[in-house]
Write an enzyme that holds these catalytic residues in place. Structure first.
Site, PDB file in Angstrom:
ATOM      1  N   GLY A 157      11.871  23.038   4.118  1.00  0.00           N
ATOM      2  CA  GLY A 157      11.684  24.337   4.747  1.00  0.00           C
ATOM      3  C   GLY A 157      12.938  24.789   5.463  1.00  0.00           C
ATOM      4  O   GLY A 157      13.728  23.984   5.944  1.00  0.00           O
TER       5      GLY A 157
ATOM      6  N   ARG B 129       9.482  21.383  -2.814  1.00  0.00           N
ATOM      7  CA  ARG B 129       8.525  21.192  -3.905  1.00  0.00           C
ATOM      8  C   ARG B 129       7.767  19.865  -3.850  1.00  0.00           C
ATOM      9  O   ARG B 129       7.031  19.518  -4.753  1.00  0.00           O
ATOM     10  CB  ARG B 129       9.251  21.278  -5.251  1.00  0.00           C
ATOM     11  CG  ARG B 129      10.214  20.134  -5.547  1.00  0.00           C
ATOM     12  CD  ARG B 129      10.500  20.019  -7.045  1.00  0.00           C
ATOM     13  NE  ARG B 129      11.128  21.201  -7.552  1.00  0.00           N
ATOM     14  CZ  ARG B 129      12.446  21.359  -7.649  1.00  0.00           C
ATOM     15  NH1 ARG B 129      13.257  20.403  -7.200  1.00  0.00           N
ATOM     16  NH2 ARG B 129      12.959  22.445  -8.159  1.00  0.00           N
TER      17      ARG B 129
ATOM     18  N   ASP C 298      12.127  15.416   6.807  1.00  0.00           N
ATOM     19  CA  ASP C 298      11.719  14.070   6.399  1.00  0.00           C
ATOM     20  C   ASP C 298      11.676  13.899   4.885  1.00  0.00           C
ATOM     21  O   ASP C 298      12.076  12.861   4.362  1.00  0.00           O
ATOM     22  CB  ASP C 298      10.373  13.702   7.029  1.00  0.00           C
ATOM     23  CG  ASP C 298       9.304  14.763   6.810  1.00  0.00           C
ATOM     24  OD1 ASP C 298       9.582  15.785   6.150  1.00  0.00           O
ATOM     25  OD2 ASP C 298       8.180  14.566   7.322  1.00  0.00           O
TER      26      ASP C 298
ATOM     27  N   THR D 248      14.655  20.357  11.266  1.00  0.00           N
ATOM     28  CA  THR D 248      13.242  20.722  11.335  1.00  0.00           C
ATOM     29  C   THR D 248      12.993  21.537  12.591  1.00  0.00           C
ATOM     30  O   THR D 248      13.536  21.221  13.651  1.00  0.00           O
ATOM     31  CB  THR D 248      12.316  19.496  11.360  1.00  0.00           C
ATOM     32  OG1 THR D 248      10.965  19.919  11.574  1.00  0.00           O
ATOM     33  CG2 THR D 248      12.687  18.519  12.458  1.00  0.00           C
TER      34      THR D 248
ATOM     35  N   ASP E 272      10.073  21.539  13.703  1.00  0.00           N
ATOM     36  CA  ASP E 272       8.955  20.792  14.290  1.00  0.00           C
ATOM     37  C   ASP E 272       9.396  19.702  15.260  1.00  0.00           C
ATOM     38  O   ASP E 272       8.566  19.175  16.002  1.00  0.00           O
ATOM     39  CB  ASP E 272       8.118  20.136  13.171  1.00  0.00           C
ATOM     40  CG  ASP E 272       7.604  21.145  12.167  1.00  0.00           C
ATOM     41  OD1 ASP E 272       7.364  22.302  12.566  1.00  0.00           O
ATOM     42  OD2 ASP E 272       7.440  20.788  10.983  1.00  0.00           O
TER      43      ASP E 272
ATOM     44  N   ASP F  76      10.106  16.666  14.651  1.00  0.00           N
ATOM     45  CA  ASP F  76       9.325  15.448  14.398  1.00  0.00           C
ATOM     46  C   ASP F  76      10.076  14.381  13.605  1.00  0.00           C
ATOM     47  O   ASP F  76       9.468  13.425  13.123  1.00  0.00           O
ATOM     48  CB  ASP F  76       8.026  15.797  13.661  1.00  0.00           C
ATOM     49  CG  ASP F  76       8.270  16.443  12.303  1.00  0.00           C
ATOM     50  OD1 ASP F  76       9.436  16.781  11.986  1.00  0.00           O
ATOM     51  OD2 ASP F  76       7.296  16.618  11.554  1.00  0.00           O
TER      52      ASP F  76
ATOM     53  N   ARG G  68       3.169  20.999  12.191  1.00  0.00           N
ATOM     54  CA  ARG G  68       2.514  20.012  11.340  1.00  0.00           C
ATOM     55  C   ARG G  68       1.798  18.957  12.189  1.00  0.00           C
ATOM     56  O   ARG G  68       0.936  19.295  12.973  1.00  0.00           O
ATOM     57  CB  ARG G  68       3.510  19.399  10.353  1.00  0.00           C
ATOM     58  CG  ARG G  68       4.001  20.441   9.327  1.00  0.00           C
ATOM     59  CD  ARG G  68       4.670  19.838   8.138  1.00  0.00           C
ATOM     60  NE  ARG G  68       3.772  19.007   7.332  1.00  0.00           N
ATOM     61  CZ  ARG G  68       2.829  19.493   6.527  1.00  0.00           C
ATOM     62  NH1 ARG G  68       2.620  20.781   6.404  1.00  0.00           N
ATOM     63  NH2 ARG G  68       2.088  18.664   5.818  1.00  0.00           N
TER      64      ARG G  68
END
Length: 359
Positions: A13, A76, A115, A137, A139, A141, A183
């Site tokens: 992303g 993907r 990740d 990210t 996030d 994370d 997430r």
């Protein structure tokens, strides 16, 4: 090892700050006499010959402040799951990447991603490709790094949205539910919720009881505060319940989360009998120009990645251990998720201030 030519790619992303990393990689490398090949759409740039181009300092002029990525990206899932079909034939994904790495006369790669991309990169490192990973990210994370670029921008946007919702919530005496990304980790919800003065913050790390959330909202009403702000992480789960999923995992793709906000709004409206609305910030958190903090961190990451390649420190990820950037082995990162620990100081402070986590 003397580097003559390296490749750079962005995968997974998008996140604000990707272009700042690319710019830093290109400028650092070129200033050291190393040619840089930009690989478009993640590792697709090594699959399809037309998806790569030489990048010079002139090519990256002016991209520092831009969101997105000039190289494009794909998300993907597991690329090793199926063969790759190209105009030149059908190939095994891993074999094709290795072949094109050699054909392009590359000495090493800088792989910028989350990740998933870092896990793929680690597989290619084990196959023999010298590379360094840069964590990306919104996030926050990724295991092993205190922070990643993109997180500060996402939190800043979410905070601004919460600020705006305060005025309309107070005017109509409503409960406003704000669903944010993240997430399986609650970093965005926790930081944006605290910065925005949320009354309830629901995160994946703490299963919530809607009855207790309702009690917190009713207690505010009793004190004379006739409105409330509830921040919900997309991965938040009710006690004994399940994740809110928009699309199940399939064909190597991970599940798509979503719906936690509307669920909380519907249920809390019934329990409290208060007018309740929800807002899903979604991909707005990924867009726009990176903050000054993210531009700086991303630039440091890019420069450090080239430095590690020049020192021959392959198979590493650049990690932010304030005040330093340090290399850590990719094998220590992949397959792990950095979630909010229950003894996190911001979480403890939130509880001290009376913020409810629904537990």
């Amino acid at each position: 090892m003397s580097l003559q030519k390296i490749g750079v790619l962005t995968g997974g992303g998008d996140a604000p700050g990707l272009n700042a990393v690319i710019r830093a990689v290109v400028k650092s490398a070129c200033n050291s006499g190393i040619e840089v090949l930009g690989l478009e759409d993640s590792f697709d740039g090594l699959i399809y010959p037309e998806k790569s181009r030489v990048l010079t300092p002139r090519d990256v002029t002016g991209i520092l402040r831009l969101g997105g990525t000039v190289l494009g990206t794909v998300n993907r899932g597991n690329p090793f799951a199926e063969p790759i079909v190209t105009p030149g034939g059908t190939y095994n994904y891993g074999d094709r990447v290795m072949e094109m790495f050699e054909k392009n006369k590359l000495d090493a790669l800088v792989c910028i991603g989350g990740d998933g991309t870092l896990a793929i990169s680690y597989e290619f490192y084990k196959k023999g490709i010298p590379l360094v990973g840069v964590p990306k990210t919104i996030d926050n994370d990724i295991y092993g790094t205190t922070s990643c670029f993109g997180f500060d921008t996402a939190v800043s946007f979410a905070t601004d949205a919460i600020d705006r919702l305060h005025t309309t919530a107070e005017a109509h005496r409503r409960v406003m539910i704000v669903e944010v990304m993240g997430r399986y980790a609650g970093w965005i919800a926790l930081h944006a919720g605290m910065a925005g003065g949320a009354d309830v913050i629901l995160i994946p790390e703490i299963p919530y009881d809607l009855g207790k959330v309702a009690e917190a909202l009713q207690a505010r009403d009793a004190r004379g505060a006739k409105f409330s702000i509830v921040v919900v992480a997309e991965g938040a789960v009710p006690v004994g319940g399940k994740l809110s999923v928009l699309q199940e995992a399939h064909g190597g793709h991970v599940e798509r989360l979503g719906g936690a906000g509307v669920y909380c709004a519907n249920e809390l409206g019934k329990i409290t009998d208060k007018e309740t609305r929800y807002v899903v910030l979604g991909h707005l958190q990924r867009g726009g120009a990176p903050t000054a903090f993210d531009r700086t961190l991303a630039t440091r990451f890019g420069g450090k990645a080239v430095e590690l390649l020049m020192k021959g420190q392959f198979g590493k990820m650049v990690a932010n251990h304030p005040p330093d950037l340090v290399p850590i082995p990719l094998q220590d990162v992949v397959g792990k998720t950095k979630t909010v620990p229950l003894d996190n100081d911001l979480l403890i402070t939130a509880r001290a201030l009376g913020v409810s986590f629904g537990d």
